[in-house]
Design a protein around this motif. Structure first.
Motif: not given
Length: 438
Positions: A249-264, A55-61
């Motif tokens: 790559f275990s993320l849903e497509e929208k989250q994957l795209s968002k993470n890639i943009q964040n890395i860039q 549930k909270n795997k992508n939450v930043l503390i």
């Protein structure tokens, strides 16, 4: 995320199946009804655990200024699940004894053995059940704060701790050949390595990783001046929070795209820190470099300089350790829309020299990768690299011969006779992986 949803669904499905079978046995074998009902509850707890973990795997503390530390306990869900499992085995032991009966005077020789095994089963898991019950009363198991790490009441200061990280290993229980994944908090303390199992804690591994970095950073801020602090902070880069490739790559497509943009975005804002971070990683196999290279390869037009340099750097590391297949897997994620540029030519020239390497594996990998980096302008009969590939169809290693033949065939520059390989090579390629040399 799909994989995560499937695991939660499967545990829920198993719970329903157990409940259905328990209902069937209610009028036939009440003992089986009890066991299956407990099994149903165990699967429900597994489903809840899976849901809460993801549930909270992508939450930043983010730590508040007044935050004094985090106290981590045993997971009550996990302990309850274990208790119920032990309880089932105790019931099974008692049930098996009841099948023989309690009148020992009527026992045959084999009955004594049967009872002994059943008693051992019941007593062994009764002891484990009592030990698990005792864990409920433990006030704290792990504490992470700005002074260091406290493990089972033993305080260890940050100044004496190095290389703190979460590691994942495959283990097997007893003489069983089946393996399962176990996660440990690992760090070096006073010349010894501490490994502590974290699977049964109430705080997931991805939060523990963040707490380790955040409190280590806070110590650095408190203890050093601004200039020195900047140097220390470089060891705790923003790029460390990027997910590993499998998690990405275990993320849903929208989250994957968002993470890639964040890395860039992070790379664009901190290009120097990006280079320092990548070069500082000593254990490439356990890193998130794959995710970084993949994301920046999606924007290769702007990152070809960086990607080219990183490709050569990592290939050199792999060259010193040819058994490290993981490094070559990471190199697979560096891909560019190659145009004729000084940087792509630099990689091609580097790989060309590796085509003559004495190690078969390095030659094969150089051959595979050079095909990906060649521009259309390079692909002609008179090109030195293409001529080298033709010679490699006569290499001593059949996998290199076969791979060179396949690459040259795709270019459609030569007749079959010019790049012919033995017929047995083609047969071997049908039943073996020609792209890997162990």
């Amino acid at each position: 995320m799909i994989k995560q949803n499937i695991s939660t669904f499967l545990f829920s499905l198993f719970a329903i199946i157990c409940l259905g079978i328990a209902a069937y046995f209610i009028n036939h074998q009440p003992i089986f009804t009890i066991i299956l009902a407990i099994g149903c509850l165990i699967f429900v707890l597994f489903a809840i655990s899976e849901y809460l973990y993801n549930k909270n795997k992508n939450v930043l503390i983010k730590l508040n200024s007044g935050s004094s530390g985090v106290t981590i306990h045993h997971s009550k869900l996990s302990l309850t699940r274990n208790l119920l499992g032990y309880f089932i085995l105790i019931i099974m032991g008692a049930y098996l004894i009841s099948l023989v009966g309690f009148d020992y005077k009527k026992y045959e020789r084999r009955d004594y053995l049967f009872v002994a095994i059943s008693l051992y089963l019941a007593i062994y898991y009764l002891i484990k059940l009592l030990k698990t019950l005792a864990k409920f009363s433990h006030k704290e198991v792990l504490i992470i704060n700005e002074t260091g790490i406290t493990l089972h009441s033993e305080k260890m200061m940050w100044i004496e701790i190095k290389n703190e990280k979460i590691i994942t290993t495959e283990e097997s229980s007893g003489h069983s050949q089946s393996k399962y994944v176990v996660k440990y908090l690992s760090f070096n303390y006073k010349r010894k390595t501490i490994k502590f199992k974290i699977d049964d804690l109430d705080t997931p591994d991805y939060f523990i990783v963040q707490y380790l970095k955040l409190y280590r950073n806070r110590l650095n801020k408190n203890n050093f001046g601004n200039h020195l602090n900047q140097e220390i902070k470089s060891d705790f880069s923003v790029f460390e929070n990027i997910l590993k490739f499998s998690d990405l790559f275990s993320l849903e497509e929208k989250q994957l795209s968002k993470n890639i943009q964040n890395i860039q975005f992070l790379a664009k804002n901190s290009p120097e820190e990006l280079i320092k971070y990548c070069e500082s990683i000593s254990e490439v196999e356990e890193s998130n470099l794959e995710s970084i290279y993949y994301a920046l390869s999606e924007d290769s037009e702007n990152w070809i300089d960086f990607l080219s340099d990183e490709f050569i750097r990592l290939f050199k590391i792999a060259e010193k350790n040819p058994d490290s297949d993981k490094i070559f897997d990471i190199l697979d994620e560096i891909f560019c829309d190659v145009e004729y540029s000084s940087n792509s030519k630099k990689v091609v020239d580097f790989l060309y020299h590796k085509l003559s390497h004495s190690n078969d594996k390095i030659r094969l990998k150089a051959l595979i990768f050079i095909d990906l980096w060649l521009s259309e302008k390079d692909i002609n009969r008179s090109n030195t690299i293409i001529q080298k590939m033709v010679k490699m169809t006569k290499d001593e290693n059949w996998k290199i011969r076969s791979c060179a033949h396949d690459i040259l065939s795709s270019y459609r520059l030569f007749n079959n006779d010019e790049i012919a390989i033995p017929f047995q090579d083609k047969i071997k390629a049908k039943v073996n992986n020609q792209y890997e040399i162990n």
